[in-house]
Structure formats: structure tokens, C-alpha cells
Design a protein around this motif. Structure first.
Motif, short mmCIF file in Angstrom:
data_model
loop_
_atom_site.label_atom_id
_atom_site.label_comp_id
_atom_site.label_asym_id
_atom_site.label_seq_id
_atom_site.Cartn_x
_atom_site.Cartn_y
_atom_site.Cartn_z
N LYS A 128 0.77 -1.17 0.01
CA LYS A 128 0.12 0.24 0.23
C LYS A 128 0.88 1.16 -0.01
O LYS A 128 2.15 1.24 0.35
N PRO A 129 0.47 2.33 -0.56
CA PRO A 129 1.00 3.47 -0.32
C PRO A 129 1.57 3.73 0.87
O PRO A 129 0.85 3.80 1.92
N PHE A 130 2.76 4.26 1.12
CA PHE A 130 3.57 4.73 2.39
C PHE A 130 2.89 5.75 2.87
O PHE A 130 2.43 5.71 4.29
N TYR A 131 2.59 7.09 2.47
CA TYR A 131 1.78 7.97 3.01
C TYR A 131 0.35 7.76 2.76
O TYR A 131 -0.09 7.67 1.58
N LYS A 132 -0.58 8.17 3.79
CA LYS A 132 -1.66 8.04 3.70
C LYS A 132 -2.69 9.03 3.10
O LYS A 132 -3.68 8.64 2.54
N THR A 133 -1.95 10.11 2.82
CA THR A 133 -2.65 11.18 2.33
C THR A 133 -2.99 11.14 0.76
O THR A 133 -2.26 10.38 0.19
N ASN A 134 -4.30 11.76 0.31
CA ASN A 134 -4.26 11.56 -1.09
C ASN A 134 -4.67 12.78 -1.73
O ASN A 134 -4.95 13.04 -2.90
N GLN A 135 -3.92 13.82 -0.99
CA GLN A 135 -3.93 15.28 -1.59
C GLN A 135 -2.57 15.91 -1.81
O GLN A 135 -1.75 15.60 -1.03
N ASP A 136 -2.39 16.44 -2.76
CA ASP A 136 -1.21 17.02 -3.05
C ASP A 136 -1.10 18.21 -2.30
O ASP A 136 -2.15 18.86 -1.90
N PHE A 137 0.18 18.86 -1.80
CA PHE A 137 0.26 20.07 -1.17
C PHE A 137 1.54 20.61 -1.54
O PHE A 137 2.66 20.29 -1.84
N PHE A 138 1.87 21.99 -1.32
CA PHE A 138 2.95 22.98 -1.47
C PHE A 138 2.88 23.78 -0.24
O PHE A 138 2.12 24.74 -0.28
N LYS A 139 3.69 23.42 0.72
CA LYS A 139 3.58 24.24 2.06
C LYS A 139 5.08 24.34 2.53
O LYS A 139 5.95 23.51 2.13
#
Length: 254
Positions: A128-139
Motif C-alpha cells: 500500500k502507499p506509504f503516505y496515507k494522504t491522497n492530496q497534493d500540497f505545496f507548503k
């Protein structure tokens, strides 16, 4: 824009052909592929030279055993505007470069891009994907890096001009990726892509406690230097130090 892909390898003749193939299969093809061989004594050189692709630039040298120095050698030999790191046993999604190029083009303020990954032992059975988020971000992501919510996987792509302020990898560290990411995040926002664009191979043999110790030691030194330069607060330094100490104790005595 041109990418410079950099792979450091040592005795990976049994795996590196898959890695190279995943690079040359990219949907975006304006790149050079720099492979720095740290004195392999297996068939790595033969495997690399079997690829008939003028974009591949292979350099073999005497054994250094320092990933930071080797990465810097690759960067100094590069001619692209964008530097992409690829481990010699990992695989890329075929549109990784194309997708990341779109990110850089849409916002000139973006200097550093990382993304989600999937581990594998068998490349046909991805975890499964390592990071759980399904949202891109720039911060601003320094606190996420300090608290290990963003990890220094060897998957990043960054503008070469970033090195004018961040400098090269710290050669005092065997593997300076953690230090480099901390320094980048202390002065730049990070763009994260939720899609998995790199598949990282899991090896059966466990990472040694000595390697873990080197990693933790490098973290302490890096965050201490950031605190001295007032890039982070002393509270952030102590908070991160406590978290990594707990993790070190857990791993060392497990």
C-alpha cells in the motif's frame, strides 16, 4: 527542461538493469542518466554498457563508500536544470518525469518535489502507499521533516539552481539526504505529490544497527546546526531529538 537522473551503485549487477529500464522507459525523454559506480567488482559495468542509449553516462571509480560524496560527483557532472535521484534498486512509474515537470512549470516558486512511494519485494505485488494522504500540497514543511512526517527517501527532484543557496550534500555524512532535506525545508516550501511515482525495493537482510546509529547521529547534528543558525527554535530541536531518541531506543533494543 532537461533532467539529470543520478544513480549511485555498488555491486547491483543483479538489479540495476530493472532500474535503468524504468528510467529509459519514461514518457518524457529529455534527460541524461548519470550512473556513478563506486568500484563494483561484479558485472554492474557489463550490465550498464549493454544498454544502447546515448543518454546513459557511466562513470566508474575507486571505492569511496560515501553516498554524499558520490551524489555530489554526479551533480557536478550534470547538465540538466532538474536533478532527479534514483536508487540503483528502485523503479519509477513510467510518467514520473512528465508529471513532475508539469508541477515545476505551473509554479516558478517550486524548487523541490517529492511524492508517495510503494514498497515491494516482488515488483508484481506492491504494498500500500506509504503516505496515507491522497492530496497534493505545496507548503512550508520543515516541521513535517523534523517530526518524520516527510522522510528523506532518495526519490526527490529539485532545481539545480537550488544548490546556490542550499549547497551540495554534506560529505561529512555517509548519507546526507536527511541533512539536505532539512536544509531545503528550512528555506523552501516543499511540493508533495500524493501519487506513487517510485517503487522502493525491500531487501530481505535487515538494516544494521550501525546504519541506524549513523542516521540518528546525522539527524542530531543537522538539527543542531539549524538551531544554531536560528533556522529552527531550540524547542523544535529538543522536540525532534526526543522523538528520534525514542525511535532509536525502540529499534536498537528490538
Amino acid at each position: 527542461m532537461k533532467f539529470s537522473i543520478i544513480t549511485i551503485t555498488y555491486n547491483r549487477g543483479h538489479l540495476i538493469d530493472q532500474t535503468i529500464q524504468s528510467a529509459i522507459n519514461q514518457s518524457y525523454n529529455n534527460f541524461e542518466y548519470i550512473i556513478i559506480d563506486d568500484g563494483s567488482n561484479d558485472n554492474t559495468e557489463e550490465i550498464v554498457k549493454n544498454f544502447n542509449d546515448e543518454r546513459i553516462k557511466y562513470y566508474k571509480q575507486d571505492r569511496l563508500g560515501n553516498l554524499s560524496k558520490l551524489t555530489n560527483i554526479g551533480i557536478k557532472k550534470s547538465s540538466g536544470e532538474l536533478i532527479a535521484i534514483l536508487d540503483s534498486d528502485d523503479l519509477w512509474h513510467e510518467s514520473k518525469l512528465e508529471k513532475i515537470l508539469e508541477i515545476f512549470k505551473k509554479n516558478q516558486a517550486i524548487n523541490y518535489v517529492t511524492h508517495n512511494i510503494q514498497y515491494f519485494i516482488d515488483k508484481n505485488k506492491l504494498e500500500k502507499p506509504f503516505y496515507k494522504t491522497n492530496q497534493d500540497f505545496f507548503k512550508e514543511s520543515l516541521n513535517d521533516v523534523l517530526t518524520f512526517k516527510i522522510l528523506p527517501f532518495p526519490i526527490a527532484v529539485f532545481k539545480k539552481e537550488l544548490l546556490n543557496t542550499t549547497n551540495l550534500f554534506n560529505e561529512n555524512f555517509f548519507d546526507g539526504q536527511q541533512d539536505f532535506l532539512l536544509r531545503v525545508a528550512s528555506e523552501n516550501k516543499i511540493y508533495f505529490i500524493a501519487e506513487c511515482l517510485t517503487y522502493m525495493r525491500i531487501h530481505v537482510n535487515n538494516t544494521s544497527k550501525k546504519v541506524f546509529f549513523q542516521y540518528y547521529k546525522a539527524y542530531y547534528i543537522s538539527v543542531f546546526n539549524l538551531a544554531k543558525k536560528h533556522k529552527i527554535s531550540w524547542f523544535q530541536f529538543f522536540n525532534g531529538s526526543i522523538k528520534i531518541s525514542i525511535d532509536f531506543i525502540r529499534r536498537f533494543f528490538s
